[in-house]
Motif scaffolding. Structure first.
Motif, PDB file in Angstrom:
ATOM      1  N   VAL A 291      28.557  44.426  70.259  1.00 32.73           N
ATOM      2  CA  VAL A 291      29.878  45.250  69.900  1.00 32.73           C
ATOM      3  C   VAL A 291      29.833  46.705  69.409  1.00 32.73           C
ATOM      4  CG1 VAL A 291      32.084  45.024  68.916  1.00 32.73           C
ATOM      5  CG2 VAL A 291      31.429  43.310  69.957  1.00 32.73           C
TER       6      VAL A 291
ATOM      7  N   MET B 176      26.816  38.570  71.557  1.00 27.39           N
ATOM      8  CA  MET B 176      28.138  39.012  71.817  1.00 27.39           C
ATOM      9  C   MET B 176      28.581  39.771  70.522  1.00 27.39           C
ATOM     10  SD  MET B 176      28.573  38.396  74.916  1.00 27.39           S
ATOM     11  CE  MET B 176      26.727  38.383  75.042  1.00 27.39           C
ATOM     12  N   LYS B 177      28.329  39.152  69.315  1.00 32.94           N
ATOM     13  CA  LYS B 177      28.734  39.982  67.953  1.00 32.94           C
ATOM     14  C   LYS B 177      27.647  41.122  67.836  1.00 32.94           C
ATOM     15  CE  LYS B 177      30.113  35.800  66.085  1.00 32.94           C
ATOM     16  NZ  LYS B 177      29.682  34.467  65.113  1.00 32.94           N
TER      17      LYS B 177
ATOM     18  N   GLU C 266      32.855  50.602  75.802  1.00 30.19           N
ATOM     19  CA  GLU C 266      34.048  49.619  76.285  1.00 30.19           C
ATOM     20  C   GLU C 266      33.449  48.334  76.664  1.00 30.19           C
ATOM     21  OE1 GLU C 266      34.634  52.107  79.877  1.00 30.19           O
ATOM     22  OE2 GLU C 266      33.139  50.949  81.101  1.00 30.19           O
ATOM     23  N   THR C 267      34.548  47.477  77.187  1.00 30.42           N
ATOM     24  CA  THR C 267      34.176  45.929  77.398  1.00 30.42           C
ATOM     25  C   THR C 267      33.193  45.978  78.693  1.00 30.42           C
ATOM     26  OG1 THR C 267      36.210  45.189  76.550  1.00 30.42           O
ATOM     27  CG2 THR C 267      35.038  43.835  78.172  1.00 30.42           C
TER      28      THR C 267
END
Length: 106
Positions: A78, A74-75, A83-84
């Protein structure tokens, strides 16, 4: 099973590196107890969009999200994302793919 589909919109400069960026995460997730599948695809319409189709036995998804490799991924993702990510997460019966009834290949 818990069935999850996630769409990742990747920055153009990261598109060719996306498979390498996610390879460790993919291998570690596939090795988890209770992981049924964890498969990446790339959109035919948008070369910067990757789709992840994954499934876990009902009791395995929580351990997946709490794992060190998930937290690290998840890191790591990014900086590569526009976008998310968009996600569909649902519980369905079964633990494997079914044959398509509308199309039979003999």
């Amino acid at each position: 099973m818990i069935f999850i589909t996630v769409k990742f919109l990747v920055k153009p400069e990261w598109t060719e590196r996306w498979p390498e960026l996610t390879s460790g995460f993919t291998a570690a997730t596939r090795a988890e107890p209770g992981n049924l599948w964890f498969d990446w695809s790339r959109s035919l319409e948008n070369p910067n969009e990757f789709v992840l189709v994954e499934a876990f036995k009902d009791d395995a998804a929580a351990a997946h999200v709490q794992s060190d490799h998930f937290q690290q991924a998840m890191k790591d993702m990014v900086p590569a994302l526009v976008e998310t990510p968009k996600i569909i997460n649902t519980v369905i019966d079964g633990e494997e793919w079914s044959r398509m009834g509308e199309l039979t290949v003999e």
